[in-house]
Design an enzyme around this catalytic site. Structure first.
Site, short mmCIF file in Angstrom:
data_model
loop_
_atom_site.label_atom_id
_atom_site.label_comp_id
_atom_site.label_asym_id
_atom_site.label_seq_id
_atom_site.Cartn_x
_atom_site.Cartn_y
_atom_site.Cartn_z
N CYS A 143 13.17 11.18 7.16
CA CYS A 143 12.96 10.73 8.50
C CYS A 143 14.11 10.94 9.21
CB CYS A 143 12.63 9.30 9.47
SG CYS A 143 13.54 8.08 7.85
N LYS A 167 0.63 -1.29 -0.14
CA LYS A 167 -0.16 0.16 -0.42
C LYS A 167 0.79 1.09 0.02
CE LYS A 167 -2.96 3.21 1.13
NZ LYS A 167 -2.32 4.90 1.15
N GLU A 204 9.70 1.06 10.48
CA GLU A 204 10.72 2.55 10.63
C GLU A 204 10.12 3.35 10.66
OE1 GLU A 204 11.92 5.71 9.06
OE2 GLU A 204 12.56 4.50 6.98
#
Length: 491
Positions: free
Chosen positions: A297, A189, A263
């Site tokens: 990130c 997805k 993560e």
């Protein structure tokens, strides 16, 4: 479902890499979706494409297909799976420019960065094509002569992957390649903001059989995620995104004790000591902070600079940042593209306003750029303190807040004062200090005298509330494997 001229002016409508549906059991399909959703170009606000808004029903169909296909895929010799992944890698490299154009159109990052991401993604596919042939077991000395003991590794089964918009090609490759390499099948997805890059990863053209890799597109992430987590045919979830959503998925997987890799968010410290090479530190900060407009990130979120070099570092960094061209990723020379959407822009703006209201000074930037796109000027703030939002929250934008510190002990305490533990960076010259700080920082990855740490050969992942598991390196394959102990007696 359709593509618009806003997309096809950059990528030919006849491109074999563009698809406007999901992909289930080897068929490009809208499933039973009756609604569509739009994919936008964040640099212009234009609609690029309308895709089917798929949901739980289509996800269930994809899981069924993946479950049926998995035994035969796992039974294929590792060398055959490796050959297919190698072909996938070669197609990505050969078509990097066209794939990068799709990525820049829907995500906004400069074209050179987008092309770099495609090659980075391809490197993961290549790495796991090679690792597929190296999933080794072991033998164990038995306690008696009539026994033999050994360990084998087997694929977990069907894997559900949920990926973010900031690296839409790389995150797909980093999860799907190791899963396929070891014999798993996948239902993926991608983020609704960037589904076109996820559909352009060329698995079909590389010869991945029907049912092995399935893609569900849609805006109803909670419904799709709930089906992936709750369906007992799915044995593992791999997610990259916010810590908040990671907690939700972990809870949803708990009832079935489903294997998870997460993560999650980061709040990366970037530390500059008095004995650092300042020019190298500035370049490291530029690479770590402003790549992808600060929407990574692992990007530097808190820049700690020792008092003796604080002013000099701030001046040099601000001068470099002020000269960074901002604009549409397709324009030549652009270094900073747009933020992904209005929500992301508003968050960056609020963080800067909060810091300034509490005493921070803007050396450069500090404002949104007027126009059709979601642009924010690259910013450097000084006089930043721990009571400001930028100290506690992930900004996810092109803002470098500079904190002043005096001692090693002080900065280690400040750097570790967060629930996150993904990445950290520091610049220093003294070797004893380097080892001391590297071991004291509570992070899964530490960059020392560099602002770029990602590589397919290295284990990527965090500790604390930044996640579970690792991606990349030989360790990345382990998350898609189960260990089975075999004991043979009466010999």
């Amino acid at each position: 479902m359709a593509f618009t001229t806003a997309l096809t002016k950059h990528v030919s409508f006849s491109s074999r890499f563009l698809r406007d549906t999901g992909y289930i059991d080897g068929v490009w399909t809208a499933g039973d979706a009756s609604r569509t959703f739009d994919v936008l170009n964040p640099a212009t606000g234009e609609v690029l494409a309308s895709l089917p808004d798929m949901g739980a029903a289509e996800t269930r169909d994809a899981i069924t297909a993946a479950h049926a296909a998995q035994p035969a895929w796992a039974a294929r010799p590792a060398k055959e799976r490796a050959a297919i992944l190698r072909k996938w890698h070669e197609l990505m490299v050969a078509n990097a420019d066209e794939l990068a154009a799709i990525l820049t159109a829907e995500m906004g990052k400069p074209f050179a960065e987008a092309r770099g991401e495609i090659l980075y993604a391809a490197a993961y596919v290549e790495w796991y094509a090679e690792e597929a042939k190296r999933i080794y077991g072991e033998t164990i000395p038995a306690p008696s002569n009539d026994k033999r003991m050994m360990v084998i590794k087997q694929p977990v089964g069907v894997v559900g992957t949920i990926t973010p918009w900031n690296f839409p090609a790389a995150m797909i490759a980093r999860k799907v390649a190791p899963a396929l390499a070891v014999g798993c099948t996948v239902v993926s997805k991608p983020a609704e903001q960037t589904p076109l890059s996820a559909l352009a990863v060329l698995a079909e053209q590389a010869g991945v059989p029907a049912g092995i890799f399935n893609v569900i597109v849609g805006e109803d992430g909670p419904a799709i995620g709930k089906e992936l987590c709750g369906n007992d045919k799915v044995r593992k979830i791999s997610f990259t995104g916010s810590t908040e959503v990671g907690r939700i998925l972990m809870r949803q997987c708990a009832d079935q004790i489903k294997k998870v890799s997460l993560e999650l968010g980061g709040n990366a410290p970037f530390i500059v000591f008095d004995d650092a090479d300042l020019d190298a530190a500035v370049e490291g900060a530029l690479a770590s902070k402003y790549r992808n407009a600060g929407q990574t990130c692992v990007c530097a979120n808190r820049l700690y600079v020792q008092s003796g070099v604080y002013d000099a570092f701030a001046a040099r960094l601000a001068a470099k940042v002020a000269a960074m061209p901002v604009g549409d990723g397709f324009e030549a020379g652009v270094m900073v593209g747009p933020l992904i959407d209005d929500k992301g822009l508003a968050k960056v703006e609020s963080h800067v306003e909060d810091a300034v209201s509490k005493g921070a000074k803007v050396l450069t930037g500090g404002k949104r750029i007027k126009g059709a796109g979601t642009f924010f000027s690259p910013t450097v703030l000084t006089g930043v303190t721990s009571g400001m939002q930028v100290a506690r929250e992930e900004t996810f934008g092109p803002v470098a807040p500079l904190f002043r510190f005096d001692t090693v002990e002080d900065v280690i305490a400040q750097a570790n004062d967060t629930e996150f533990g993904l990445a950290a960076y520091f610049f220093a010259g003294d070797l004893k200090k380097v080892w001391r700080v590297a071991e004291a920082l509570e992070y899964g990855m530490v960059g020392i005298n560099t602002g770029l740490i990602s590589s397919e050969a290295a284990p990527f992942g965090g500790i604390k509330q930044s996640g579970l598991g690792r991606e990349g390196s030989r360790h990345g394959a382990d998350d898609y494997l189960e260990i089975k102990y075999l004991c043979i007696g009466n010999l």
